[in-house]
Design an enzyme around this catalytic site. Structure first.
Site, PDB file in Angstrom:
ATOM      1  N   GLY A  45       0.771  -1.248   0.000  1.00  0.00           N
ATOM      2  CA  GLY A  45       0.000   0.000   0.000  1.00  0.00           C
ATOM      3  C   GLY A  45       0.795   1.288   0.000  1.00  0.00           C
ATOM      4  O   GLY A  45       0.315   2.318  -0.456  1.00  0.00           O
ATOM      5  N   ASP A 100       0.853   3.511   4.529  1.00  0.00           N
ATOM      6  CA  ASP A 100      -0.258   4.164   3.846  1.00  0.00           C
ATOM      7  C   ASP A 100      -1.392   4.519   4.803  1.00  0.00           C
ATOM      8  O   ASP A 100      -1.923   5.621   4.778  1.00  0.00           O
ATOM      9  CB  ASP A 100      -0.787   3.288   2.695  1.00  0.00           C
ATOM     10  N   ASP A 103      -5.071   1.423  10.741  1.00  0.00           N
ATOM     11  CA  ASP A 103      -6.463   1.102  11.012  1.00  0.00           C
ATOM     12  C   ASP A 103      -6.571   0.634  12.465  1.00  0.00           C
ATOM     13  O   ASP A 103      -6.741   1.446  13.361  1.00  0.00           O
ATOM     14  CB  ASP A 103      -6.886   0.036   9.995  1.00  0.00           C
ATOM     15  N   LYS A 131      -7.064   6.119  10.898  1.00  0.00           N
ATOM     16  CA  LYS A 131      -8.471   5.992  11.288  1.00  0.00           C
ATOM     17  C   LYS A 131      -8.514   5.938  12.808  1.00  0.00           C
ATOM     18  O   LYS A 131      -8.474   4.857  13.395  1.00  0.00           O
ATOM     19  CB  LYS A 131      -9.060   4.710  10.702  1.00  0.00           C
ATOM     20  N   PHE A 152     -14.067   2.391   4.589  1.00  0.00           N
ATOM     21  CA  PHE A 152     -13.026   1.812   3.740  1.00  0.00           C
ATOM     22  C   PHE A 152     -12.616   2.779   2.625  1.00  0.00           C
ATOM     23  O   PHE A 152     -13.458   3.431   2.025  1.00  0.00           O
ATOM     24  CB  PHE A 152     -13.547   0.511   3.129  1.00  0.00           C
ATOM     25  N   VAL A 153     -11.313   2.878   2.382  1.00  0.00           N
ATOM     26  CA  VAL A 153     -10.807   3.761   1.325  1.00  0.00           C
ATOM     27  C   VAL A 153      -9.911   3.009   0.332  1.00  0.00           C
ATOM     28  O   VAL A 153      -9.313   1.993   0.677  1.00  0.00           O
ATOM     29  CB  VAL A 153     -10.022   4.964   1.912  1.00  0.00           C
ATOM     30  N   ASP A 159      -5.841  -0.581  -1.818  1.00  0.00           N
ATOM     31  CA  ASP A 159      -6.616  -1.443  -2.705  1.00  0.00           C
ATOM     32  C   ASP A 159      -7.907  -1.965  -2.090  1.00  0.00           C
ATOM     33  O   ASP A 159      -8.053  -2.051  -0.877  1.00  0.00           O
ATOM     34  CB  ASP A 159      -5.783  -2.658  -3.104  1.00  0.00           C
ATOM     35  N   ARG A 165      -5.361   0.578  -6.699  1.00  0.00           N
ATOM     36  CA  ARG A 165      -4.111   1.207  -6.225  1.00  0.00           C
ATOM     37  C   ARG A 165      -3.620   2.304  -7.163  1.00  0.00           C
ATOM     38  O   ARG A 165      -2.965   3.243  -6.748  1.00  0.00           O
ATOM     39  CB  ARG A 165      -2.984   0.156  -6.116  1.00  0.00           C
TER      40      ARG A 165
HETATM   41  P1  IMP Z   1      -4.021  -2.527  10.840  1.00  0.00           P
HETATM   42  O1  IMP Z   1      -3.092  -3.573  11.410  1.00  0.00           O
HETATM   43  O2  IMP Z   1      -5.464  -2.870  11.145  1.00  0.00           O
HETATM   44  O3  IMP Z   1      -3.670  -1.125  11.292  1.00  0.00           O
HETATM   45  O4  IMP Z   1      -3.944  -2.664   9.283  1.00  0.00           O
HETATM   46  C1  IMP Z   1      -3.289  -1.778   8.495  1.00  0.00           C
HETATM   47  C2  IMP Z   1      -3.265  -2.254   7.062  1.00  0.00           C
HETATM   48  O5  IMP Z   1      -4.553  -2.657   6.619  1.00  0.00           O
HETATM   49  C3  IMP Z   1      -2.858  -1.133   6.163  1.00  0.00           C
HETATM   50  O6  IMP Z   1      -1.469  -1.142   5.959  1.00  0.00           O
HETATM   51  C4  IMP Z   1      -3.620  -1.415   4.885  1.00  0.00           C
HETATM   52  O7  IMP Z   1      -2.844  -2.221   4.043  1.00  0.00           O
HETATM   53  C5  IMP Z   1      -4.844  -2.156   5.340  1.00  0.00           C
HETATM   54  N1  IMP Z   1      -6.025  -1.262   5.409  1.00  0.00           N
HETATM   55  C6  IMP Z   1      -6.581  -0.714   6.509  1.00  0.00           C
HETATM   56  N2  IMP Z   1      -7.629   0.057   6.222  1.00  0.00           N
HETATM   57  C7  IMP Z   1      -7.746   0.033   4.871  1.00  0.00           C
HETATM   58  C8  IMP Z   1      -8.653   0.692   3.942  1.00  0.00           C
HETATM   59  O8  IMP Z   1      -9.580   1.449   4.293  1.00  0.00           O
HETATM   60  N3  IMP Z   1      -8.435   0.422   2.624  1.00  0.00           N
HETATM   61  C9  IMP Z   1      -7.440  -0.384   2.182  1.00  0.00           C
HETATM   62  N4  IMP Z   1      -6.570  -1.011   3.016  1.00  0.00           N
HETATM   63  C10 IMP Z   1      -6.730  -0.802   4.344  1.00  0.00           C
HETATM   64 MG    MG Z   2      -0.288  -1.133   4.327  1.00  0.00          MG
END
Ligand code: IMP
Ligand code: MG
Length: 174
Positions: A45, A100, A103, A131, A152-153, A159, A165
């Protein structure tokens, strides 16, 4: 914009992304003056963010990438996968992780722990998107481009099921 079964609307214009990235880079240039940080992008990403960010970095710096996919389609799998591709010696390095989007924050806290264990002098995180409502763990994020809602974005490296992407702007699920 439509990707498979989903419709997305514009969230952040390309121009606004580029402006913000230049500001983030300037802050990093100031904060790390006299140092030579190692930038590590989290694939897939972050590829566009890293490319655009590095054009504004004036510090003597190395760039490398790691990979760990935790997302299957639109839901976090909840499990953090193995970190692969870290060939750089990070012992006594000032590491800046470029991501990128953060979350749940689980991926990032795991990566930071691993880097600290391997003896990095410092580990900072720069994420284009955050987020805040989705955060499930405490992560120390030093640089944030935009705080967004938990929808979701896609776009600008992000992606939906592998697609979307290749867009200069960021779109949000409608
Ligand atoms: P986390 O461990 O939940 O913080 O996950 C982070 C990863 O999930 C990011 O590096 C993204 O690759 C993916 N991700 C989280 N939210 C989104 C979204 O809204 N769109 C696309 N990919 C996302
Ligand atoms: Mg990522």
């Amino acid at each position: 914009m439509k990707i498979k079964d989903k419709t997305f609307k514009i969230l952040i214009q390309e121009k606004d992304l580029q402006e913000k990235i230049a500001i983030m880079a300037k802050t990093i240039n100031d904060d790390y003056e006299g140092k030579a940080p190692l930038f590590i992008g989290v694939l897939n990403g972050s590829f566009m963010f890293v490319a655009d960010m590095m054009k504004h970095i004036t510090l003597p710096s190395k760039v490398s990438f790691i990979k760990l996919a935790s997302y299957a389609k639109m839901e976090s799998s909840g499990t953090v996968k193995e970190l692969i591709g870290l060939n750089e010696n990070i012992f006594k390095q000032d590491v800046i992780i470029l991501e990128d989007i953060i979350d749940s924050g689980i991926t990032m806290s795991t990566v930071m722990e691993e880097f600290k264990e391997r003896g990095a002098s410092s580990v900072a995180v720069a994420t284009l998107l955050l987020k805040p409502k989705s955060l499930k763990t405490k992560v120390d994020i030093k640089y944030v481009g935009f705080e967004i809602s938990d929808e979701f974005v896609v776009g600008y490296g992000l992606d939906y099921d592998g697609l979307g992407r290749n867009s200069g702007a960021i779109y949000q699920l409608k």
